[in-house]
Design an enzyme around this catalytic site. Structure first.
Site, PDB file in Angstrom:
ATOM      1  N   GLY A  12       0.873  -1.501   0.081  1.00 22.48           N
ATOM      2  CA  GLY A  12      -0.272   0.694   0.107  1.00 22.48           C
ATOM      3  C   GLY A  12       0.840   1.731   0.286  1.00 22.48           C
ATOM      4  O   GLY A  12       0.215   2.505   0.928  1.00 22.48           O
ATOM      5  N   ARG A  66     -16.323 -17.010  -8.781  1.00 29.40           N
ATOM      6  CA  ARG A  66     -15.743 -15.913  -9.028  1.00 29.40           C
ATOM      7  C   ARG A  66     -17.157 -14.701  -9.146  1.00 29.40           C
ATOM      8  O   ARG A  66     -16.503 -13.860  -8.990  1.00 29.40           O
ATOM      9  CB  ARG A  66     -15.413 -16.189 -10.562  1.00 29.40           C
ATOM     10  CG  ARG A  66     -13.591 -15.855 -10.217  1.00 29.40           C
ATOM     11  CD  ARG A  66     -12.853 -15.017 -10.100  1.00 29.40           C
ATOM     12  NE  ARG A  66     -11.338 -15.781  -9.107  1.00 29.40           N
ATOM     13  CZ  ARG A  66     -10.553 -14.592  -8.045  1.00 29.40           C
ATOM     14  NH1 ARG A  66     -10.216 -13.859  -9.451  1.00 29.40           N
ATOM     15  NH2 ARG A  66      -9.821 -14.924  -8.192  1.00 29.40           N
ATOM     16  N   ASN A 108      -5.661   2.584 -13.024  1.00 30.80           N
ATOM     17  CA  ASN A 108      -4.360   1.681 -12.645  1.00 30.80           C
ATOM     18  C   ASN A 108      -3.005   2.069 -12.232  1.00 30.80           C
ATOM     19  O   ASN A 108      -2.454   3.277 -13.037  1.00 30.80           O
ATOM     20  CB  ASN A 108      -4.321   0.349 -13.450  1.00 30.80           C
ATOM     21  CG  ASN A 108      -3.271  -0.648 -13.100  1.00 30.80           C
ATOM     22  OD1 ASN A 108      -3.552  -1.164 -12.045  1.00 30.80           O
ATOM     23  ND2 ASN A 108      -2.507  -0.937 -13.968  1.00 30.80           N
ATOM     24  N   HIS A 110       1.333   1.018 -13.503  1.00 28.72           N
ATOM     25  CA  HIS A 110       2.073   0.117 -13.681  1.00 28.72           C
ATOM     26  C   HIS A 110       3.874   0.471 -13.473  1.00 28.72           C
ATOM     27  O   HIS A 110       3.541   1.344 -14.316  1.00 28.72           O
ATOM     28  CB  HIS A 110       1.386  -0.151 -14.802  1.00 28.72           C
ATOM     29  CG  HIS A 110       2.063  -1.521 -15.585  1.00 28.72           C
ATOM     30  ND1 HIS A 110       1.984  -2.752 -15.760  1.00 28.72           N
ATOM     31  CD2 HIS A 110       3.183  -1.538 -16.737  1.00 28.72           C
ATOM     32  CE1 HIS A 110       2.853  -3.579 -16.140  1.00 28.72           C
ATOM     33  NE2 HIS A 110       3.958  -3.020 -16.342  1.00 28.72           N
ATOM     34  N   GLY A 149      -8.449  -4.847 -21.452  1.00 34.46           N
ATOM     35  CA  GLY A 149      -7.929  -5.879 -22.134  1.00 34.46           C
ATOM     36  C   GLY A 149      -6.188  -5.574 -21.030  1.00 34.46           C
ATOM     37  O   GLY A 149      -7.082  -5.179 -19.698  1.00 34.46           O
TER      38      GLY A 149
HETATM   39  C1  GRF Z   1       3.229  -1.211  -7.161  1.00 32.06           C
HETATM   40  O1  GRF Z   1       4.121  -1.141  -8.178  1.00 32.06           O
HETATM   41  C2  GRF Z   1       2.438  -1.639  -8.283  1.00 32.06           C
HETATM   42  O2  GRF Z   1       2.964  -0.263  -9.612  1.00 32.06           O
HETATM   43  C3  GRF Z   1       2.017  -2.262  -8.883  1.00 32.06           C
HETATM   44  O3  GRF Z   1       1.814  -3.539  -7.598  1.00 32.06           O
HETATM   45  C4  GRF Z   1       3.012  -2.831  -6.846  1.00 32.06           C
HETATM   46  C5  GRF Z   1       1.938  -2.269  -5.790  1.00 32.06           C
HETATM   47  O4  GRF Z   1       2.575  -1.531  -4.385  1.00 32.06           O
HETATM   48  N1  GRF Z   1       1.224  -2.470  -9.944  1.00 32.06           N
HETATM   49  P1  GRF Z   1       2.114  -1.142  -2.551  1.00 32.06           P
HETATM   50  O5  GRF Z   1       1.085  -2.071  -2.478  1.00 32.06           O
HETATM   51  O6  GRF Z   1       1.167   0.034  -3.915  1.00 32.06           O
HETATM   52  O7  GRF Z   1       3.013  -0.750  -2.108  1.00 32.06           O
END
Ligand code: GRF
Length: 207
Positions: A12, A66, A108, A110, A149
């Protein structure tokens, strides 16, 4: 105020970055109304509770299948009157029903510069392992809208991070978080809350 629900699975730190940015007035007109984890042990839940945010675990393990899990997740989003869903290290793939219902309202983070090192199989530390294996000199992070996607939705913000010769996947992961993820996630939320992000023809425009 834009009502945000943050979905998490782990530490988090991105959630913390959002909480801090709201507290420090770097995000305006938005608040986190709920944090949901699929994992009961996620430290993110403690961070949320520490900040006085309603935090709950909805685990697929507690449901027969699910569809039942997805139904509970959707109900929890609705119950909180969620306007923006933020995936901050959420390791569960969202069902199409949620993606459709919240179209243009799910983002999101990434940990690479999409379209490099993304898509199926590229998550967590693996992304950084592949970055080092390929020997690129620059990596980074991307905040994007979520579509059906994997990592294919319209890109909102990206930030580049240098790869160094002596990096390990863990060291690089940390640098990408500090220099990119924790910066662009709060910034993207602030832009969305200000109504400045427009999606047109599969890309975003920031006004
Ligand atoms: C981060 O590297 C994010 O980019 C990826 O998962 C990780 C989450 O880390 N999707 P955190 O739980 O926010 O510390």
């Amino acid at each position: 105020m834009l009502r945000i629900t943050v979905l998490v699975s782990g530490g988090g730190t991105n959630l913390q970055a959002i909480i801090d940015a709201i507290g420090e007035d770097r995000i305006h007109n938005a608040g986190i109304v709920r944090v949901i984890s699929n994992n009961p042990g996620a430290y993110a839940l403690e961070r949320a509770r520490g900040a006085g945010i309603d935090a709950l675990c909805i685990s697929p393990r507690d449901f027969p299948d699910r569809p039942a899990y997805y139904e509970a997740l959707t109900a929890a989003l609705k119950e909180a009157d969620t306007e923006l869903v933020v995936l901050a290290g959420f390791m569960v793939v969202l069902p199409e029903s949620v993606i459709r219902e919240y179209a243009g309202r799910i983002i999101n983070i990434h940990p690479s510069l999409i379209p490099s090192f993304c898509g199926t199989g590229f998550y967590g530390i693996r992304v950084h392992e592949e970055v080092l294996k390929r020997g690129v000199r620059v990596t980074g992070a991307t905040v994007h809208f979520v579509d059906e996607g994997t990592d294919t939705g319209p890109i909102i913000l990206q930030k580049a991070v240098e790869v160094r010769d002596d990096d390990t996947p863990e060291i690089l992961q940390r640098r990408v978080m500090e220099e990119a993820e924790w910066q662009i996630m709060p910034r993207a939320i602030d832009l969305i809350a200000a109504g400045r992000v427009e999606i047109r023809d599969g890309r975003t425009f920031i006004r």
